[in-house]
Motif scaffolding. Sequence first.
Motif, short mmCIF file in Angstrom:
data_model
loop_
_atom_site.label_atom_id
_atom_site.label_comp_id
_atom_site.label_asym_id
_atom_site.label_seq_id
_atom_site.Cartn_x
_atom_site.Cartn_y
_atom_site.Cartn_z
N PHE B 342 10.63 55.00 71.22
CA PHE B 342 10.10 54.67 72.54
C PHE B 342 8.62 55.05 72.62
CE2 PHE B 342 9.53 55.63 77.12
CZ PHE B 342 9.88 54.39 77.63
N VAL B 368 8.71 49.54 81.78
CA VAL B 368 9.89 49.56 80.92
C VAL B 368 10.92 48.60 81.52
CG1 VAL B 368 11.70 50.97 79.88
CG2 VAL B 368 9.48 51.99 80.34
N GLU B 372 15.10 47.24 77.52
CA GLU B 372 14.60 48.20 76.52
C GLU B 372 15.54 49.40 76.42
OE1 GLU B 372 10.26 49.06 76.45
OE2 GLU B 372 10.24 47.66 78.13
N TRP B 373 16.01 49.86 77.59
CA TRP B 373 16.97 50.98 77.56
C TRP B 373 18.22 50.55 76.82
CZ3 TRP B 373 14.23 54.87 78.34
CH2 TRP B 373 13.32 54.98 79.39
N ALA B 377 19.71 52.30 73.68
CA ALA B 377 21.09 52.81 73.72
C ALA B 377 21.89 52.23 72.55
CB ALA B 377 21.75 52.44 75.05
#
Lengths: 220, 402
Positions: B342, B368, B372-373, B377
Amino acid sequence: MITVKGVSKTFRNETALDYKDLEFETGKSYMLLGASGCGKSTLLNMIAGILSPDKGEISIDGRAMSSASQKEKDKFRIEKIGFIFQDFKLINEMTVADNINILRLEGVDTSGMDELLERLGISDKKNKKVKHLSGGQKQRVAIVRALVKSPEIILADEPTGNLNYAIGEQVIKELTQAAAGKTLIAVTHDERLRPYFDCVIDMNDVTGTPYDVAGGKAVD
Amino acid sequence: MLSFALKNMAVKKVQVILVVVSIVISAGVAVLAYNTANQVRDGITNTAGWYSAIIGPTGSKTQLAMNTMYFTDDPLGTIPYSVVTELQRDSRVKRVIPYAMADNYNGYRVVGTTSEYLESKKVALGSMFDDSGVYEVVLGAGVAKVCDVTVGDDIFTSHSAGEEHTQPLKVVGVLEETHSVYDRVVFTQLKTIWEIHEHEHEEGEEEHEEEHEHGEMGNMVCAAVVTTQNPAYAMTLVNDYNGKIISDEDGDSFTLQAIEPMDTVRSILEEADSTKYIVYVLCAIILIMNVMVISIITLLNMYNSAKEISLMRLIGISMKKINLLYILQNGIIGIISVILAFAVSKACLVFMDGYASSMGVVLDTAKVYPAEWAILALVFAIAVLPTVVCTFVMARRDGIEE
């Protein structure tokens, strides 16, 4: 009290070992003599719950090991048994302290480590990586790891197998002293170590394996 | 357990670093690609969102939008300036900026407008042209640099055919470099465009062709750029003006076209821009490679650890604890890798900002996207999952009995 009754074990190579009935009294030290292949190490592994007999029963203080689950055997091994392996079973890249503290993963109290390292004369090696130790020092670390949890039973598989006689004798002397009052069963080829044990059992007699004295090996 | 896990990782630091680097590169690239593609796309759309509506001649919507906002392509033609004055009287309209594109200076487009059109741009040298004046120009930074012109100099613009106008234009300002299309444009008052063409018209017949080419520039504009009082008014304004027919002083009729620039640009991007799909495919490829690399490294690590696991089993450590230990180790590796990935992607975004600004887009390093998360993940799961599978398989086999 450890009792071995009607036990037999067959390996993949079809070697079959039939054990005569045995009893190991609590608090005594036993020396298992015999040639390679006569079933000494197999017996230790079955007592420790690492191997299971094909037939018969091994019970400890009246508790049958064969009927115990793997989880129960693991618990029993971590709580009651200190096992010293011929090839030490240490993680070479880790320090002496880490190799002993690994037992904390199972909640074992290792606070007695410093005292045991002192008694066995390797306290100065505590933070050294195992790979930098000699064979004798490694064997002492393995002994400390086996004794640090104050086990009721100590099983030692050829604890002097990788050592010369002088160092081996010293290790046995230290081991028997440290194991005073506990049940100690040690496998060794070396008859000269007899005086350090309360009882000596010739495993060739127990399993009926012929013993080639000259060659020091079991023969079919 | 955490302490032992950290020590065990320290022992295998080369393997750990390899895994972390592999995850950071693959996850970082995937996140960066996704973020950049979407920010550029959003940025282009948002630039269009500065204006509520653009009103110009009939023709291609795309051409009208691209010419008025990005100075690309030729103007569709001209409409009477009376459209601008009519819009100024419309209660829904907050501001109207006239826009005319004519001529060039050494190949750089000349745009006639008001200073409001450039209000978001900073003047690096000199000042903005005076809206009430004439024959003043403000140069884009690139024009000033390439043509070696500065404040106080006179320049002569040319017809598209190459003939130079005789009226000199005074450089009064140079815009700050924006790394955008604004660097490559010459801005002047609308009146300048009108006056030059009026002047040339009086001078001779040859002007006649040019007038046909650009349309009659006197009191004409190429477009009117509108900002409404309320965004909701944009649609009604567009509906009212789209297809509207008006007449100029000479009685000539003009049919108007009105567009909402954001919708037009968005539809252009959706129809023509395959970048999004390329980025998704790239992300998918990277993540698949990530799965393979991490799985292989994990399997090799677990294979190498087989002796260690067997040792732990022999001294009585339960398979459950061993599983937890390895999952914890890979979890730590996964968390560190994801955080680094990140951070690396954001650092790269700062460097990429310079390139993106050439498209008129400023990249926001703090931006963000939810996806992207999701990618991070997924990468974390990929880092841990092979270990879970391996330990599960080993737990089933339990391998203690040799």
